[in-house]
Design an enzyme around this catalytic site. Sequence first.
Site, PDB file in Angstrom:
ATOM      1  CG  HIS A 256      -1.478   1.204   1.113  1.00  0.00           C
ATOM      2  ND1 HIS A 256      -2.556   1.674   0.414  1.00  0.00           N
ATOM      3  CD2 HIS A 256      -1.760   2.462   2.271  1.00  0.00           C
ATOM      4  CE1 HIS A 256      -3.063   2.915   0.520  1.00  0.00           C
ATOM      5  NE2 HIS A 256      -2.720   3.230   1.858  1.00  0.00           N
TER       6      HIS A 256
ATOM      7  CE  LYS B 123     -10.000   7.075  -0.687  1.00  0.00           C
ATOM      8  NZ  LYS B 123      -9.544   5.685  -0.793  1.00  0.00           N
TER       9      LYS B 123
END
Length: 310
Positions: free
Chosen positions: A129, A189
């Site tokens: 990630h 986002k």
Amino acid sequence: MEIKLFAGRANPKLANLVARRLGLPLGNLEIGDFPDGELHVDVQETVRGHDIYLIQPTGPPVAENILELLLISDACYRAGALRVTAVTPYFGYARQDRRTKGREPISARLVADLFDTGHLHRVVVVDLHNPYIEGFFTSILEHLSAIPVLADAVRSSGASVIVSPDLGGANLAGRYSTALGLPVAIAHKTRISGEEVKVHGITGNVKGQRPLIVDDMISTGGTIEAAARALIAAGCEPHIIVAATHGLLVGAAASRLERIPIRRLFLTNSLQLPSPGALPVEEVDLSPPLAVAINRMNEGDSLGELVAHL
Ligand code: R5P
């Protein structure tokens, strides 16, 4: 050095595929649960003087899979293995890599420390990630990428623009863009909760385009759902293609994604994929690059093109 492969219970299907490619059996291992909930591991063959590879992604149930990996590693170390490598294509806790509020742990750092304590000489991960987590490990981290196999799978899908569903994914989208020769757009986002996200706008031209949304993982599906809805509102074709390395698909993720016009969903088998229901999942096999990586590590060769170029 002679290789021995072992697998925990997290993803036996992937472990068997890797073993088959390497032409090796999976080592004999008994893993049981004591009535009080403790795990018990028994390695049932010699590992003395061997190069050991433990295939165990640390997806859900995350805590149990991590502990199982560490117990197998500790057993091999104490039984005289020369070197133990964790093949953990999905590394759980990677998203908790910093303190966002005053009184939170840095969980990714703590888990990396546990890997060191568990005598893991080396850890193989895929599309981590946050690549900077490498600095949390004392063990050697080999960071591979699934982008080459995923890009090959989506190449003929007719996508005309790569979309990152958030700013954090821009680098990943850029790497797909290089592999596929397509432009990039980025959704903006904000995360409201573990399950809810909001997209405020999109940078890049998506009107009339057929989007390929790319991400490192799909967990609750909230990120993909919000990006897809924003793309449709911005005038893209209602024919959405999604590619992600790790398909956690927890909770109501599948039914949530069924509500949007996802025509093709490419996920690797880094995790044992839950039954997709009506989702058009296409599983992309990670065992070829993992098997090549294991062979090269054992031979002391460079991992070359397998490594994630960030
Ligand atoms: C976030 O930065 C990650 O790259 C993924 O977009 C996110 O973790 C996916 O989670 P979910 O599916 O729950 O929105």
